[in-house]
Scaffold this active site. Structure first.
Site, PDB file in Angstrom:
ATOM      1  N   HIS A  16       3.015   8.867  -5.232  1.00 27.39           N
ATOM      2  CA  HIS A  16       2.028   9.258  -6.255  1.00 27.39           C
ATOM      3  C   HIS A  16       0.633   9.063  -5.674  1.00 27.39           C
ATOM      4  O   HIS A  16       0.049   7.997  -5.757  1.00 27.39           O
ATOM      5  CB  HIS A  16       2.242   8.397  -7.511  1.00 27.39           C
ATOM      6  CG  HIS A  16       1.377   8.787  -8.673  1.00 27.39           C
ATOM      7  ND1 HIS A  16       1.739   8.574  -9.993  1.00 27.39           N
ATOM      8  CD2 HIS A  16       0.145   9.368  -8.734  1.00 27.39           C
ATOM      9  CE1 HIS A  16       0.795   8.994 -10.786  1.00 27.39           C
ATOM     10  NE2 HIS A  16      -0.200   9.472 -10.056  1.00 27.39           N
ATOM     11  N   HIS A 196       2.994  13.835 -14.758  1.00 28.99           N
ATOM     12  CA  HIS A 196       2.329  12.637 -15.287  1.00 28.99           C
ATOM     13  C   HIS A 196       2.669  12.572 -16.779  1.00 28.99           C
ATOM     14  O   HIS A 196       2.512  13.568 -17.499  1.00 28.99           O
ATOM     15  CB  HIS A 196       0.812  12.758 -15.154  1.00 28.99           C
ATOM     16  CG  HIS A 196       0.285  12.501 -13.781  1.00 28.99           C
ATOM     17  ND1 HIS A 196       0.732  13.166 -12.681  1.00 28.99           N
ATOM     18  CD2 HIS A 196      -0.670  11.637 -13.338  1.00 28.99           C
ATOM     19  CE1 HIS A 196       0.061  12.723 -11.612  1.00 28.99           C
ATOM     20  NE2 HIS A 196      -0.788  11.796 -11.985  1.00 28.99           N
ATOM     21  N   GLU A 199       0.901   7.799 -19.274  1.00 31.83           N
ATOM     22  CA  GLU A 199      -0.183   7.016 -18.653  1.00 31.83           C
ATOM     23  C   GLU A 199      -1.098   6.598 -19.804  1.00 31.83           C
ATOM     24  O   GLU A 199      -1.213   5.419 -20.117  1.00 31.83           O
ATOM     25  CB  GLU A 199      -0.930   7.871 -17.625  1.00 31.83           C
ATOM     26  CG  GLU A 199      -2.119   7.172 -16.965  1.00 31.83           C
ATOM     27  CD  GLU A 199      -2.927   8.105 -16.036  1.00 31.83           C
ATOM     28  OE1 GLU A 199      -2.776   9.338 -16.123  1.00 31.83           O
ATOM     29  OE2 GLU A 199      -3.736   7.583 -15.233  1.00 31.83           O
ATOM     30  N   ASP A 277      -2.263   6.296  -6.312  1.00 29.25           N
ATOM     31  CA  ASP A 277      -2.861   7.291  -7.212  1.00 29.25           C
ATOM     32  C   ASP A 277      -4.128   7.914  -6.610  1.00 29.25           C
ATOM     33  O   ASP A 277      -4.054   9.000  -6.037  1.00 29.25           O
ATOM     34  CB  ASP A 277      -3.158   6.648  -8.588  1.00 29.25           C
ATOM     35  CG  ASP A 277      -3.205   7.652  -9.725  1.00 29.25           C
ATOM     36  OD1 ASP A 277      -2.907   8.823  -9.495  1.00 29.25           O
ATOM     37  OD2 ASP A 277      -3.538   7.247 -10.866  1.00 29.25           O
ATOM     38  N   ASP A 278      -5.273   7.262  -6.768  1.00 30.23           N
ATOM     39  CA  ASP A 278      -6.553   7.765  -6.254  1.00 30.23           C
ATOM     40  C   ASP A 278      -7.270   6.605  -5.568  1.00 30.23           C
ATOM     41  O   ASP A 278      -8.252   6.061  -6.098  1.00 30.23           O
ATOM     42  CB  ASP A 278      -7.404   8.298  -7.425  1.00 30.23           C
ATOM     43  CG  ASP A 278      -6.690   9.410  -8.175  1.00 30.23           C
ATOM     44  OD1 ASP A 278      -6.648  10.538  -7.660  1.00 30.23           O
ATOM     45  OD2 ASP A 278      -6.144   9.122  -9.259  1.00 30.23           O
TER      46      ASP A 278
END
Ligand code: ADE
Ligand code: ZN
Length: 334
Positions: A16, A196, A199, A277-278
């Site tokens: 991810h 996704h 979340e 993720d980021d």
């Protein structure tokens, strides 16, 4: 063994990771300058100071803004190569990377430019240090079904190189139902699917992703713990959750890491994985996510090892390759 050393020596897969979310401000500035694109930020420090988010949308606004400086194939290559080098440092031996073509095609950058830049770096990492990877193309869920169909069509010449389609961006108000037909079309073209869900969005979105989009993994899915029956189903079906602990803290899904429900999910038998993720926006790549989580939740050596094993089990690697990584992990003398 000290948990931080254990985390370093364990081979891991990342499942991810948004490539646009690995855009470090230093590289962003370098590319902006060479492309003669101006940004509203005057320095790298100023960019980092702006990374104070109160929810998913407040992050997405700045994330899309950052991506605006990416124009040429070389830009996408540099972005991807920088992330792959972080993988090498963290002993991430396999990665399944999300990319958001609509973020770029909506600005007049061709699908081909984006794809070739990313793919070029993936091929070089394979050649140079044997790193394996897959690409997952995400549809932006705040955009229309029609736009997603257009993107699916644009991807078809490259479909041999894209293992799955996914669904990201603003979750609330954009349920999986909105994309049921385009996901069906993608599956008919041979793509696997992920989404996704859970979340920020409700449990019903996780169920829709499973039942309507026929996903092979749920990205995030941390809100599943609100529904006992769903947790049992996830465990029984060995449905992986790609959990992103530092992201969840930065985006205020949990107040602090010690409150994160990752260990509770593990205890309930859910196939949980750890991911970044980021990472350029959320303060850490793979090992940082593993380490901070292990400390905050007091994870045992066996649990840390299980999380590394899960990362391969939940991947889209061929069965024999998965088994060989799991065997390598089991043979490590700890
Ligand atoms: N795009 C990039 N990161 C995301 C996240 N955490 N949730 C939804 N969309 C995203
Ligand atoms: Zn994500």
């Amino acid at each position: 063994m000290d948990p931080l050393n254990l985390i370093k020596i364990l081979p891991k897969a990342e499942l991810h990771l948004h490539i646009e979310g690995s855009f470090e401000p230093e590289l962003m500035f370098e590319i902006a300058q060479r492309n003669k694109v101006s940004t509203r930020f005057k320095s790298v420090e100023e960019v980092r100071e702006a990374y104070n988010f109160h929810n998913l949308q407040s992050f997405l606004d700045i994330y899309y803004e950052g991506a605006n400086v990416l124009i040429h194939e070389r830009d996408f290559y540099d972005l991807t190569m920088a992330y792959l080098k972080k993988c090498q440092e963290d002993n991430v031996v396999h990665t399944e990377i999300f990319f958001d073509p609509q973020t770029h095609t909506s600005r007049g950058i061709s699908f081909e430019t984006v794809f070739k830049g990313i793919q070029g770096a993936l091929l070089d990492a394979k050649k140079e240090w044997g790193m394996s990877s897959h690409l997952i193309m995400c549809f932006l869920r705040h955009l229309s079904e029609e736009d997603a169909f257009k993107t699916l069509k644009e991807s078809l010449p490259y479909k041999e190189h894209i293992i799955a389609v996914g669904l990201d961006s603003s979750e609330l108000g954009h349920p999986p139902t909105k994309f049921e037909r385009v996901f069906k079309a993608a599956r008919d073209e041979g793509f696997l699917t992920v989404a996704h869900a859970g979340e920020e969005g409700p449990v019903s979105y996780i169920k829709e992703a499973l039942d309507l989009l026929k996903v092979s993994r749920i990205d995030h899915g941390v809100r599943s713990l609100e529904d006992d029956e769903l947790v049992e189903r996830l465990a029984k079906e060995k449905m992986p959750l790609t959990v992103c602990p530092l992201s969840n803290i930065k985006l205020c899904v949990f107040k602090k890491l010690a409150d994160h429900n990752l260990k509770k999910l593990l205890d309930r038998g859910v196939l949980v994985t750890i991911n970044s993720d980021d990472p350029a926006y959320f303060g850490g790549y793979m090992n940082e996510n593993f380490s901070q989580t292990a400390i905050a939740l007091n994870l045992s050596q066996a649990e840390i090892k299980l999380l590394a094993i899960n990362s391969f089990t939940a991947s889209f690697l061929p069965g024999a390759t998965k088994e060989s990584w799991v065997e390598k992990i089991n043979q490590l003398s700890l």
